[in-house]
Scaffold this active site. Structure first.
Site, PDB file in Angstrom:
ATOM      1  N   HIS A 368       0.832  -1.204   0.000  1.00 36.42           N
ATOM      2  CA  HIS A 368       0.000   0.000   0.000  1.00 36.42           C
ATOM      3  C   HIS A 368       0.865   1.252   0.000  1.00 36.42           C
ATOM      4  CE1 HIS A 368      -3.427   2.557   1.596  1.00 36.42           C
ATOM      5  NE2 HIS A 368      -2.361   3.274   1.921  1.00 36.42           N
ATOM      6  N   GLU A 369       1.783   1.331   0.963  1.00 32.42           N
ATOM      7  CA  GLU A 369       2.568   2.557   1.118  1.00 32.42           C
ATOM      8  C   GLU A 369       3.476   2.816  -0.076  1.00 32.42           C
ATOM      9  OE1 GLU A 369       1.970   4.748   3.112  1.00 32.42           O
ATOM     10  OE2 GLU A 369       0.772   3.712   4.603  1.00 32.42           O
ATOM     11  N   HIS A 372       1.954   4.373  -3.054  1.00 35.24           N
ATOM     12  CA  HIS A 372       1.813   5.828  -3.062  1.00 35.24           C
ATOM     13  C   HIS A 372       2.938   6.447  -3.877  1.00 35.24           C
ATOM     14  CE1 HIS A 372      -1.605   6.825  -0.600  1.00 35.24           C
ATOM     15  NE2 HIS A 372      -1.229   5.993   0.358  1.00 35.24           N
ATOM     16  N   TYR A 383      -3.999  14.774  -3.206  1.00 34.76           N
ATOM     17  CA  TYR A 383      -4.389  14.059  -1.994  1.00 34.76           C
ATOM     18  C   TYR A 383      -5.472  14.813  -1.223  1.00 34.76           C
ATOM     19  CZ  TYR A 383      -3.579  10.518   1.566  1.00 34.76           C
ATOM     20  OH  TYR A 383      -3.721   9.452   2.429  1.00 34.76           O
ATOM     21  N   GLU A 392      -5.784   6.959  -2.425  1.00 34.54           N
ATOM     22  CA  GLU A 392      -5.793   5.960  -1.357  1.00 34.54           C
ATOM     23  C   GLU A 392      -6.234   4.586  -1.879  1.00 34.54           C
ATOM     24  OE1 GLU A 392      -5.165   5.251   1.950  1.00 34.54           O
ATOM     25  OE2 GLU A 392      -3.823   6.924   1.607  1.00 34.54           O
ATOM     26  N   ASP A 454     -12.820  12.023   4.686  1.00 38.04           N
ATOM     27  CA  ASP A 454     -11.389  11.755   4.728  1.00 38.04           C
ATOM     28  C   ASP A 454     -11.056  10.802   3.574  1.00 38.04           C
ATOM     29  OD1 ASP A 454      -9.109   9.773   5.644  1.00 38.04           O
ATOM     30  OD2 ASP A 454      -8.843  11.592   6.840  1.00 38.04           O
ATOM     31  N   HIS A 456      -9.260   8.335   3.282  1.00 35.25           N
ATOM     32  CA  HIS A 456      -9.220   6.909   3.594  1.00 35.25           C
ATOM     33  C   HIS A 456     -10.607   6.285   3.616  1.00 35.25           C
ATOM     34  CE1 HIS A 456      -5.501   8.647   5.264  1.00 35.25           C
ATOM     35  NE2 HIS A 456      -4.978   7.553   4.745  1.00 35.25           N
TER      36      HIS A 456
END
Length: 554
Positions: A368-369, A372, A383, A392, A454, A456
């Protein structure tokens, strides 16, 4: 920066992730279907519109050619006299089609929201252009009425509200803001510092240079041998390491030179490279020790599986597609319950979680990270708002792809995000792709207000789309996990398999999405990708349309 999870104003947690400096993470199956769908098995011939792997020399040649012809290209696609193109990246399809991604300048100033992609056939004919801002740029005045000091003050105030204690900005520049509304002269001011949960923060504030009005803000965070990793989440795994003299290093020279460092509960710098005498890393158990190797083994394993996933699935040679590996840092801060990617250092950072014994180093968090970073170096999805939700979701989608790709028996592939790290403390995952609202905050379907959530949680719409496109609606069991995915109007959706769904999303991200893409644009982009890969009107194309309709995106 964007963390793996987000906070409900000092109450509850919900995983977030990092953007350019940010933090965290088949054909329709019948009930009780097995783990893999037919679409995920077997080897198929490369699709004509699928990306092809480029050597460093070939990629450099294409970029140099694009740079040499930038002025002609700008004129050909109808840009104005004050507009120029700056090459950002180039990709090439199996059939020879080239997709060149550009940033745009106006009167010498960078244009935020002006990025575009030019699609050129093998013969050199321009086949189309995908633009973040479709019109010819016209700015009424290039003379600022507001001082840089006023813009800086506004940015510092915004940063302070997020926990920064900086008394001065880290940088500022004049730009053209074209990501929303009428293009205007603006200041982009950057303020570093820390969020209230300790996440490194790089806040970008866009201020109208004529009125002083804040237009936008976003976080921007920041000789081979085979060893044995005894990880906390993935069991015993093989790790590619480097022997230097008589000492082994957690340094993977086969994947762009990725290294894993120990911050020893510090919050700055690179840290110390992990070394070992016997090439066995970790114990397989959690430890609060700042020298613990187990978290490092998980991080190194996540990095190599993410690299291999992108390389073998899409032909992508590293996060920037240039063969250069990132580096990872573990044991960040103390009891830090997050993980983040930072594009400014091109590095991945993991906290140790509560009591320093629950590191956020699981496979899907790593995938996931680091995804980005892929987004930052391709579409650059802003973002915030709907584009932030898509950013996300892209990391959730590819993090899931990494988990399935690894085929690890200790952490089998699923459509749950962060199920191993137990941030909620009750064994539940952070997010659910089959029905995002099960986390209590994410959106199952699009609505006009979804961009106010948000990122997320607004990501739920795209996560739900991806699950439906892959597996279809209704009840089923995959790899021992039960799912029951609903649709907006109660219709039935038949999936096309995760492999095809991943190809379509990657193609759309790298070829058709821009920094300002919203959900309606994501539908258009993925349909364009499906048409390029499988044909307009194909089963796959129709499935994309049906899956978007099923999450109320038209």
């Amino acid at each position: 920066m964007s963390p793996l999870y987000a906070r409900h104003k000092r109450t509850s947690l919900a995983i977030a992730t990092a953007v350019a400096a940010g933090a965290l993470l088949s054909t329709g199956l019948s009930t009780a279907a097995s783990a893999q769908t037919p679409a995920d098995s077997g080897k198929a011939s490369p699709l004509a519109a699928a990306p092809t792997a480029l050597t460093d020399a070939a990629r450099t040649t294409l970029i140099q050619k694009a740079e040499a012809g930038a002025a002609t290209t700008a004129q050909h696609i109808g840009l104005g006299a004050k507009e120029k193109l700056v090459v950002k990246d180039v990709t090439k399809d199996v059939d020879g089609t080239v997709h060149t991604r550009y940033e745009r300048t106006y009167a010498g100033l960078p244009v935020l929201g002006g990025d575009l992609v030019v699609h050129t056939s093998k013969s050199g004919t321009t086949e189309g252009v995908t633009k973040a801002y479709a019109k010819t740029l016209k700015v009424s005045s290039l003379k600022a009425q507001v001082t840089p000091a006023k813009a800086e003050k506004q940015a510092l105030t915004a940063a302070k509200s997020l926990g920064s204690d900086k008394s001065a900005a880290d940088g500022a520049r004049k730009v053209i803001w074209a990501a929303s509304g009428t293009p205007v002269l603006a200041y982009e001011t950057i303020v570093g510092g820390f969020q209230d949960d300790g996440t490194p923060n790089q806040l970008h504030v866009i201020t109208d240079a004529a009125t002083g009005k804040k237009l936008y803000e976003y976080q921007g965070i920041e000789t081979a041998s085979t060893g044995t990793g005894k990880t906390l989440y993935s069991g015993t795994v093989s790790l590619t390491t480097n022997l230097s003299g008589s000492t082994y290093q957690l340094y993977d020279t086969t994947r762009g030179g990725h290294k894993t460092y120990n911050l020893a509960h510090g919050t700055s710098g690179t840290g110390t490279l992990f070394t070992d005498a016997d090439n066995v890393w970790g114990t397989g158990a959690a430890s609060s020790s700042s020298t613990d190797q187990t978290a490092a083994a998980d991080a190194a394993y996540g990095a190599q599986e993410t690299w291999d996933f992108y390389k073998n699935t899409f032909g992508r040679n590293g996060i920037k597609n240039n063969g250069v590996g990132a580096y990872s840092r573990v044991h960040y801060s103390s009891s830090y319950v997050n993980a983040f990617w930072d594009d400014s250092c091109f590095c991945m950072t993991y906290g140790d979680g509560s009591s320093n014994t629950h590191p956020l180093t699981s496979l899907d968090v790593a995938g996931h990270e680091m995804s980005h970073g892929v987004t930052a170096n391709t579409a650059g999805l802003n973002y915030s708002g709907e584009s932030g939700g898509l950013n996300e979701a892209t990391s959730d989608i590819f993090g899931t792809g990494v988990e399935f790709y690894a085929a690890n028996s200790s952490d089998v592939g699923d459509y749950l995000i962060g199920e191993k790290i137990n941030i909620n403390g009750d064994g539940t995952p952070l997010r659910y792709m089959d029905k995002p609202s099960k986390d209590g905050a994410s959106a199952d379907y699009w609505s006009s207000s979804v961009g106010n959530k948000d990122v997320h949680y607004s990501s739920g719409v795209a996560n739900h789309f991806f699950y439906l496109l892959s597996e279809g609606s209704g009840a089923k069991t995959i790899n021992g996990v039960s799912y029951n995915s609903p649709t907006y109007s109660g219709t039935t959706v038949t999936g096309i398999g995760r492999d095809k769904a991943l190809q379509i999303w990657y193609k759309a991200l790298t070829t058709y999405f821009t920094s300002t893409t919203k959900y309606s644009g994501a539908r258009t982009g993925t349909l364009s990708a499906a048409a390029a890969l499988y044909g307009s009107g194909s089963t796959e194309y129709n499935a994309v349309a049906a899956a978007w309709t099923a999450v109320n995106v038209s």
